[in-house]
Design a protein around this motif. Structure first.
Motif, PDB file in Angstrom:
ATOM      1  N   HIS A 271     -45.488  36.216  57.412  1.00  0.00           N
ATOM      2  CA  HIS A 271     -44.042  36.375  57.584  1.00  0.00           C
ATOM      3  C   HIS A 271     -43.710  37.862  57.589  1.00  0.00           C
ATOM      4  O   HIS A 271     -44.334  38.648  56.873  1.00  0.00           O
ATOM      5  CB  HIS A 271     -43.251  35.610  56.525  1.00  0.00           C
ATOM      6  CG  HIS A 271     -43.190  36.216  55.162  1.00  0.00           C
ATOM      7  ND1 HIS A 271     -42.261  37.176  54.800  1.00  0.00           N
ATOM      8  CD2 HIS A 271     -43.928  36.012  54.043  1.00  0.00           C
ATOM      9  CE1 HIS A 271     -42.434  37.510  53.538  1.00  0.00           C
ATOM     10  NE2 HIS A 271     -43.455  36.826  53.048  1.00  0.00           N
ATOM     11  N   ASP A 293     -45.096  42.645  50.391  1.00  0.00           N
ATOM     12  CA  ASP A 293     -44.538  41.338  50.762  1.00  0.00           C
ATOM     13  C   ASP A 293     -43.587  41.512  51.936  1.00  0.00           C
ATOM     14  O   ASP A 293     -42.406  41.714  51.742  1.00  0.00           O
ATOM     15  CB  ASP A 293     -43.831  40.752  49.534  1.00  0.00           C
ATOM     16  CG  ASP A 293     -43.291  39.353  49.780  1.00  0.00           C
ATOM     17  OD1 ASP A 293     -43.612  38.772  50.827  1.00  0.00           O
ATOM     18  OD2 ASP A 293     -42.543  38.852  48.927  1.00  0.00           O
ATOM     19  N   ASN A 294     -43.987  41.505  53.143  1.00  0.00           N
ATOM     20  CA  ASN A 294     -45.311  41.199  53.616  1.00  0.00           C
ATOM     21  C   ASN A 294     -45.590  42.042  54.861  1.00  0.00           C
ATOM     22  O   ASN A 294     -46.146  41.572  55.841  1.00  0.00           O
ATOM     23  CB  ASN A 294     -45.383  39.693  53.913  1.00  0.00           C
ATOM     24  CG  ASN A 294     -46.766  39.199  54.246  1.00  0.00           C
ATOM     25  OD1 ASN A 294     -47.767  39.776  53.853  1.00  0.00           O
ATOM     26  ND2 ASN A 294     -46.831  38.145  55.027  1.00  0.00           N
ATOM     27  N   GLU A 325     -39.106  33.513  55.751  1.00  0.00           N
ATOM     28  CA  GLU A 325     -39.942  32.888  54.714  1.00  0.00           C
ATOM     29  C   GLU A 325     -39.213  32.921  53.384  1.00  0.00           C
ATOM     30  O   GLU A 325     -39.208  31.962  52.625  1.00  0.00           O
ATOM     31  CB  GLU A 325     -41.277  33.632  54.609  1.00  0.00           C
ATOM     32  CG  GLU A 325     -42.311  32.943  53.712  1.00  0.00           C
ATOM     33  CD  GLU A 325     -42.280  33.349  52.230  1.00  0.00           C
ATOM     34  OE1 GLU A 325     -42.956  32.710  51.424  1.00  0.00           O
ATOM     35  OE2 GLU A 325     -41.546  34.299  51.876  1.00  0.00           O
ATOM     36  N   GLU A 326     -38.577  34.068  53.132  1.00  0.00           N
ATOM     37  CA  GLU A 326     -37.910  34.277  51.839  1.00  0.00           C
ATOM     38  C   GLU A 326     -36.678  33.387  51.681  1.00  0.00           C
ATOM     39  O   GLU A 326     -36.123  33.298  50.597  1.00  0.00           O
ATOM     40  CB  GLU A 326     -37.516  35.750  51.679  1.00  0.00           C
ATOM     41  CG  GLU A 326     -38.652  36.748  51.883  1.00  0.00           C
ATOM     42  CD  GLU A 326     -39.615  36.846  50.694  1.00  0.00           C
ATOM     43  OE1 GLU A 326     -39.472  36.031  49.755  1.00  0.00           O
ATOM     44  OE2 GLU A 326     -40.502  37.718  50.726  1.00  0.00           O
ATOM     45  N   ASP A 353     -49.673  36.084  52.968  1.00  0.00           N
ATOM     46  CA  ASP A 353     -48.450  36.405  52.245  1.00  0.00           C
ATOM     47  C   ASP A 353     -48.887  37.122  50.980  1.00  0.00           C
ATOM     48  O   ASP A 353     -49.992  36.899  50.493  1.00  0.00           O
ATOM     49  CB  ASP A 353     -47.666  35.132  51.914  1.00  0.00           C
ATOM     50  CG  ASP A 353     -46.248  35.462  51.458  1.00  0.00           C
ATOM     51  OD1 ASP A 353     -45.855  36.633  51.527  1.00  0.00           O
ATOM     52  OD2 ASP A 353     -45.546  34.530  51.027  1.00  0.00           O
ATOM     53  N   ASN A 354     -48.062  37.998  50.466  1.00  0.00           N
ATOM     54  CA  ASN A 354     -48.478  38.817  49.338  1.00  0.00           C
ATOM     55  C   ASN A 354     -47.353  39.092  48.368  1.00  0.00           C
ATOM     56  O   ASN A 354     -46.193  39.256  48.760  1.00  0.00           O
ATOM     57  CB  ASN A 354     -48.999  40.170  49.838  1.00  0.00           C
ATOM     58  CG  ASN A 354     -50.390  40.057  50.416  1.00  0.00           C
ATOM     59  OD1 ASN A 354     -51.343  39.761  49.704  1.00  0.00           O
ATOM     60  ND2 ASN A 354     -50.511  40.249  51.727  1.00  0.00           N
TER      61      ASN A 354
END
Ligand SMILES: [Zn+2]
Length: 486
Positions: A271, A293-294, A325-326, A353-354
């Motif tokens: 994302h 992120d990200n 995504e968030e 994703d991170n």
């Protein structure tokens, strides 16, 4: 003598080949350019890549241009490099009040208007239980308000409350109702928490007409409204504003080199959105740059595109940079429901994703141990001197909290290739969804090894003579059999 020489020769040839793949990636990988992509995506100029902000356009046009420059092609059926998504941003009403009998409900306290437009008046109520298709069957709700319990029996997780609610809103609309009020009576979900979270602008996918249908929760933890035979409600909801937002997934593909295997796709995804601008930190920084992120994952996919466009593997590669995504995995969810490549041709998803990292000697693979392709990731990262480790914080439920799960739920093996972390500790929380998630303090040597080992992992899997499978008994194995027909 002869034989052992031959064996030695073969051994040398095969290890040279393995070595050659890594060497080739090393040689062609342009670290300087990758770092400049990383720096731009996480720069203040992009204001935290929040999908409802105008700067989001800078992010997606940059990503599309990089994919084009790399030589990856637009996916048929897309709008160039974009999959357009109709989002809407729905803000809480200015005022919201509902009176039912002796009970009074106020927006933000014990009432949440989640969807729909402003509306006021006195309406008849019809109790439809849990609001299943049977509950609605044969009921005429013309001009009335449907009242239900949230969720459904045994479907009371937050996700299920929303998916069930959406289905009920459709049924209510079809029955002629003007609104739907759900009694929120799930003791396991704290009302304060959920109302705090939901009493602010929410982004969602526009469901067309149903989106106009007022969808309301009232707090009823003591079940005071249940079984009261309450016949009518006085409603006053004003100043409810809904804005259309154009969302963009950025997509591209690279044709595989094998005449047969090219009909199968490996999906490389990350994302690219983040959380935008928020509360300033101690330094007064309010832009949430989302380097870890990200942006770091986005750069991995861009560089995989660049490498594979020049060196196509046997299978085709689908590249996807998801939006929102968030906001609840919205972009990937939209693609999974509206796929531009049939999902049964997508045999694997290596997602990224991170949150952050605290160990640069490892790569953490969320979902390691769940598919038959894992050994190739282990081999690939080992060639770069790293060790692949499984998720150390299963209690965080990370596998089911990111975009990969939208594909796992369809049956596609879909781990996430993440920066190394040994625990979800202070070092991770220092950056996770914080304004300080910058490139400046990121270990850029580690970033480059991370990007290159991602490309090598993807290459091995895309060239494998077998299709990755879920381990027997995995919760997504059954869906996989349905999807691929085995
Ligand atoms: Zn993320």
């Amino acid at each position: 003598m002869q034989k052992s020489l031959l064996t030695l020769g073969l051994l040398m040839a095969s290890s040279t080949l393995v070595f050659a793949q890594k060497q080739d990636i090393e040689k062609k990988f342009d670290g300087k350019e990758a770092i400049s992509q990383f720096t731009y995506l996480a720069s203040d100029e992009l204001m935290g890549r929040e999908p409802s902000r105008p700067e989001m356009k800078l992010a997606y046009t940059f990503i599309a241009k990089e994919l084009e420059k790399a030589g990856a092609k637009p996916v048929p059926g897309a709008n160039g490099y974009y999959q357009d998504i109709p989002f809407k941003l729905s803000s809480p009403p200015k005022t919201g009040n509902i009176k039912i009998g002796d009970f009074s409900f106020n927006q933000g306290q014990n009432l949440l208007v989640l969807e729909g437009t402003s509306f006021s008046g006195k309406f008849e109520l019809v109790d439809v239980g849990f609001g299943s298709a049977e509950d609605f069957a044969g009921k005429d709700l013309k001009g009335k308000i449907a009242v239900t319990n949230v969720g459904a029996p045994n479907k009371l997780s937050p996700n299920q409350l929303f998916s069930e609610g959406r289905a009920k809103a459709v049924r209510a609309k079809e029955s002629g109702a003007v609104a739907i009020i759900e009694r929120f009576n799930v003791p396991s979900i704290p009302w304060q928490l959920i109302s705090g979270f939901l009493n602010r602008p929410q982004m969602s996918i526009d469901m067309g007409e149903v989106s106009d249908m007022p969808y309301i929760w009232v707090e009823d933890l003591k079940n005071q409204l249940t079984g009261q035979n309450l016949s009518s409600a006085e409603v006053s909801i004003t100043g409810k504003v809904t804005t259309d937002i154009e969302g963009k997934n950025v997509l591209a593909w690279i044709e595989g080199s094998d005449p047969k295997l090219k009909n199968e796709f490996i999906l490389l995804s990350a994302h690219y959105d983040h959380v935008g601008v928020g509360t300033p930190d101690a330094k007064g920084d309010s832009i949430y740059n989302g380097a870890r992120d990200n942006a770091v994952g986005t750069v991995a996919v861009l560089n995989a595109a660049k490498y594979f466009a020049q060196n196509p593997p046997k299978r085709s590669v689908l590249l996807a940079l998801w939006t929102a995504e968030e906001k609840g995995l919205l972009g990937s969810g939209y693609f999974a429901s509206n796929p531009l490549i049939p999902l049964n041709q997508i045999i694997y998803n290596l997602n990224i994703d991170n949150a952050g990292y605290n160990d640069t000697s490892i790569i953490t693979v969320i979902g390691l141990g769940r598919t038959s392709a894992d050994f190739m990731i282990e081999e690939a990262v080992a060639e770069f001197g790293l060790t692949a480790k499984a998720d150390p914080s299963p209690e965080q439920g990370l596998y089911d909290r990111s975009d990969n799960v939208n594909f796992a739920r369809k049956g596609i093996p879909a781990p996430s290739f993440t920066l190394g972390f040994t625990a979800f500790d202070d070092e991770i929380n220092k950056y996770y969804h914080k304004a300080g998630d910058h490139v400046e303090d990121f270990d850029l040597n580690y970033a480059q090894v991370y990007w290159k080992s991602y490309i090598l992992s993807a290459q091995k899997i895309a060239n494998w003579d077998q299709r990755p499978m879920w381990q027997a008994g995995d919760k997504y194995e059954e869906m996989s059999k349905q999807l691929y027909g085995k």
